[in-house]
Design an enzyme around this catalytic site. Structure first.
Site, PDB file in Angstrom:
ATOM      1  N   SER A  74      12.356  -7.707  -2.452  1.00 60.16           N
ATOM      2  CA  SER A  74      11.393  -6.622  -2.612  1.00 60.16           C
ATOM      3  C   SER A  74      11.354  -5.662  -1.428  1.00 60.16           C
ATOM      4  O   SER A  74      10.776  -4.586  -1.537  1.00 60.16           O
ATOM      5  CB  SER A  74       9.988  -7.182  -2.853  1.00 60.16           C
ATOM      6  OG  SER A  74       9.444  -7.705  -1.666  1.00 60.16           O
ATOM      7  N   LYS A 114       5.114  -7.309   2.983  1.00 58.49           N
ATOM      8  CA  LYS A 114       5.024  -6.050   2.240  1.00 58.49           C
ATOM      9  C   LYS A 114       4.473  -4.966   3.175  1.00 58.49           C
ATOM     10  O   LYS A 114       3.931  -5.259   4.239  1.00 58.49           O
ATOM     11  CB  LYS A 114       4.061  -6.180   1.047  1.00 58.49           C
ATOM     12  CG  LYS A 114       4.490  -7.168  -0.031  1.00 58.49           C
ATOM     13  CD  LYS A 114       5.622  -6.648  -0.876  1.00 58.49           C
ATOM     14  CE  LYS A 114       5.937  -7.603  -2.017  1.00 58.49           C
ATOM     15  NZ  LYS A 114       6.475  -8.893  -1.545  1.00 58.49           N
TER      16      LYS A 114
END
Length: 225
Positions: A143, A180
């Protein structure tokens, strides 16, 4: 000595930071406010665990509001909080340092990071600018590939409890760990992947989920071959 959970580590670091700043330890209520723990009983459980594992010691006083008068940080806590980043004594090159690798973190859906040292990386000091306690995690998932963080890479994480919008952070969500970009959006948090094929993770205040920052990503290391 028993290992600390990620939550216990964050609480111990907060206690230590307040001790460094104020010269005394915070109250249960102050710890709860800082850590997002609504019940002082919940804080008490963590304090008991830290005491049992040898990081805090009772020296007198009673009551949950009297932690500053009743507890002290042990030598074990002060030693470990001095940092996982140590000079490599066997190398004559003073520009080399050692960084402990403490398991893996998902660059995808949250996954639990293992809280014990698995290996040690020897890297040039210039790869980890700034001050503070730094450790490494191995990356799994895709990701964050558009930010140059690939599966199998190691990220250097500077331990801290706060993060600015847009910074890449290691974040615990309900006891699970992910990396993230971090954004605050009104009454929710957005954990944004750097992969155009993936959706962000949203955590709303109304969900009453447990979220806290482990640290910010200060560098990436990749082994070749």
């Amino acid at each position: 000595m028993d290992k600390l959970s990620p939550r216990q580590t964050s609480i111990l670091e907060y206690i230590y930071s307040r001790f460094q700043q104020d010269g005394i330890l915070p109250s249960y209520r102050e710890i709860g406010d800082a850590m997002g723990i609504r019940s002082t009983n919940g804080v008490s459980d963590h304090i008991k665990a830290l005491t049992r594992k040898g990081y805090l010691q009772r020296v007198g006083g009673t009551g949950k509001s009297a932690l500053a008068r009743a507890m002290r940080l042990t030598d074990l806590a002060l030693t470990e909080l001095s940092g996982d980043l140590q000079p490599e004594a066997s190398l004559h090159d003073l520009d080399m340092i050692e960084v402990g690798v403490y398991g893996s973190v998902a660059a995808g859906l949250p996954a639990l990071a293992v809280e014990h040292r698995e290996e040690t990386l020897r890297v040039d000091r210039c790869m980890i600018p700034g001050a503070g306690q730094v450790f490494a995690l191995r990356v799994s998932g895709e990701s964050m590939i558009e930010d140059g963080i690939l599966p199998g890479d190691y990220i250097f994480v500077r331990k801290q409890l706060t993060v600015r919008d847009g910074e890449i952070a290691v974040v615990m969500v309900d006891g699970e760990c992910t990396v993230k970009r971090f954004f605050r959006e009104g009454d929710r948090i957005r954990l944004q992947p750097a992969n155009s094929t993936m959706e962000p993770i949203y955590v709303a205040a109304s969900e009453f989920r447990e979220v806290h920052v482990v640290g910010i990503v200060s560098g990436v290391f990749r082994k070749m071959g």
